[in-house]
Scaffold this motif. Structure first.
Motif, PDB file in Angstrom:
ATOM      1  N   GLY A 343       0.781  -1.586   0.090  1.00  0.00           N
ATOM      2  CA  GLY A 343      -0.013   0.060   0.642  1.00  0.00           C
ATOM      3  C   GLY A 343       0.595   0.945  -0.119  1.00  0.00           C
ATOM      4  N   ARG A 344       0.254   2.340  -0.479  1.00  0.00           N
ATOM      5  CA  ARG A 344       0.740   3.839  -0.753  1.00  0.00           C
ATOM      6  C   ARG A 344       0.420   3.984  -0.114  1.00  0.00           C
ATOM      7  N   ILE A 345       1.146   4.425   1.310  1.00  0.00           N
ATOM      8  CA  ILE A 345       0.892   4.862   2.862  1.00  0.00           C
ATOM      9  C   ILE A 345       1.848   6.153   3.157  1.00  0.00           C
ATOM     10  N   ARG A 346       0.649   7.505   3.145  1.00  0.00           N
ATOM     11  CA  ARG A 346       1.012   8.312   2.384  1.00  0.00           C
ATOM     12  C   ARG A 346       0.290   9.736   4.305  1.00  0.00           C
ATOM     13  N   LEU A 347      -0.469   9.216   4.803  1.00  0.00           N
ATOM     14  CA  LEU A 347      -0.910   9.345   6.473  1.00  0.00           C
ATOM     15  C   LEU A 347      -1.385   8.490   7.189  1.00  0.00           C
ATOM     16  N   LEU A 363      -0.548  11.602  14.477  1.00  0.00           N
ATOM     17  CA  LEU A 363      -0.906  11.724  12.593  1.00  0.00           C
ATOM     18  C   LEU A 363       0.757  11.767  12.640  1.00  0.00           C
ATOM     19  N   VAL A 364       0.826  10.688  11.530  1.00  0.00           N
ATOM     20  CA  VAL A 364       2.124  10.831  11.400  1.00  0.00           C
ATOM     21  C   VAL A 364       2.093  10.607   9.091  1.00  0.00           C
ATOM     22  N   ALA A 365       3.090  11.257   9.594  1.00  0.00           N
ATOM     23  CA  ALA A 365       3.564  11.577   7.617  1.00  0.00           C
ATOM     24  C   ALA A 365       4.753  11.170   7.093  1.00  0.00           C
ATOM     25  N   ALA A 366       5.101  10.885   6.258  1.00  0.00           N
ATOM     26  CA  ALA A 366       6.644  11.052   5.640  1.00  0.00           C
ATOM     27  C   ALA A 366       6.993  11.760   5.819  1.00  0.00           C
TER      28      ALA A 366
END
Length: 367
Positions: A343-347, A363-366
């Motif tokens: 999966g393409r996880i962005r958030l 909430l954590v992001a790249a």
């Protein structure tokens, strides 16, 4: 805020070993050592193996190792940058309760300042938050506040807990028969078991020279509903999630992955599943780590955060270890079962809830 590095130690090893075990569906559950399990109705746990088993102040020793390794990975050289203001915030559920049980009540050990400063001698203030099983999530929120307000340049956020006989006895009172392993969101879940370990992440407003951050903390939403001593409140959990979305300026539909609290208990799983269905719906992938590493109490939010960071970096989402047949309350959620999910996880969203209604949703992001 930038996450410069993350370091964990669980019953399965360091972060790399723990993530590999999660992807393979392995669990670290084993028979308890050094405790009369039949007397307290608990026969298994997720203990860190090694020669220090049963030694008081183990949690602090693991925490010191994680703090040292995380600062090294982050490229933060405190000796070379004495003007850089570095603060530490440690979340814990039990502090060093095992030391209290053994008759050692030294306050500096119970609150971790001594061991953290020993690991990083020129560190500034060291704060300990004893805030149940969401403590590391609350520590993350405080760390972000310190950076945003300009009260620190770097914040080391830690979490640590070791098993204690009194806590084991407490969970033994919650089940009719001894639980063999944690099965988050499973129709045949039997209850929670303790894990142990430590974790540390390094937060900063600016990256270290030549080092690439591993992620960004966008926001941590908090609530303290105090509705019941032990039972979770759906309203309180929902308020923490909404607080996180509001602070981050993101919508629930933006979430690609939820690393759930997932205790495998009769009360937590239905409530958390119901709130997730209502707040984020069935779009994001959902996983949980306690089936593999146990309930690590005050450090659990950072354990889940480390997994989220690896997924944001392009790694597959690990399955929920111990989950065989999803409970009816979890129907409609995209639980990862059986094998890792691409999966393409962005958030990513990290849930952490504690007794007394202390809830933290990050909430954590790249980067």
């Amino acid at each position: 805020m930038l996450i410069l590095a993350s370091e964990v130690r669980t019953c399965l090893g360091d972060g790399d070993a723990t993530y590999a075990a999660l992807l393979a569906g392995r669990t670290g559950v084993a028979p308890l050592r050094g405790v009369d399990g039949a007397r307290i109705n608990v026969l298994h746990g997720y203990e860190i193996p090694g020669a220090d088993h049963g030694r008081p102040l183990r949690a602090g020793a693991w925490l010191a190792q994680c703090v040292t390794a995380a600062l090294r990975r982050a490229g933060v050289d405190l000796a070379a940058e004495p003007a850089r203001r570095v603060t530490a915030v440690v979340g814990t559920g039990l502090r060093e309760l095992s030391a209290v049980e053994a008759g050692d009540t030294r306050a500096e050990d119970l609150h971790f300042a001594g061991v953290v400063r020993a690991a990083a001698p020129v560190l500034g203030e060291v704060l300990t938050i004893a805030n149940a099983c969401s403590a590391a999530g609350h520590a993350l929120a405080l760390g972000q506040d310190l950076l945003e307000l300009g009260d620190a340049d770097v914040v080391v956020v830690g979490g640590a807990d070791a098993m204690t006989e009194s806590m084991l006895a407490m969970i033994g009172r919650m089940a009719d028969a001894p639980t063999d392993r944690i099965r988050p969101f499973d129709a045949d879940r039997r209850g929670v078991l303790l894990g142990e370990g430590a974790a540390a992440v390094v937060l900063a407003r600016e990256p270290s020279p030549g080092r690439r951050p591993v992620g960004r903390v966008l926001a941590t939403g908090l609530s303290c509903d105090a509705e019941h001593e032990t039972a979770p409140s759906a309203d309180g959990i929902a308020r923490a999630m909404r607080d996180a979305y509001h602070r981050a300026g993101r919508a629930p539909s933006d979430v690609d992955l939820v690393v759930a609290h997932g205790t495998g208990t009769a009360l937590n799983d239905p409530v958390e599943a119901g709130v997730l269905r209502a707040e984020v719906g069935g779009r994001p992938l959902v996983t949980a780590v306690k089936g593999a590493i146990g309930h690590t109490s005050g450090g659990s939010a950072l354990m889940s955060l480390d997994v989220a960071l690896r997924c944001l970096a392009g790694g597959p989402v690990p399955p929920v270890v111990g989950l065989r047949e999803p409970a009816p309350e979890a129907h409609g959620l995209r639980l990862v079962t059986g094998a890792p999910a691409p999966g393409r996880i962005r958030l990513a969203q990290v849930d952490a809830f504690g007794f007394g209604g202390v809830n933290a949703v990050t909430l954590v992001a790249a980067p």
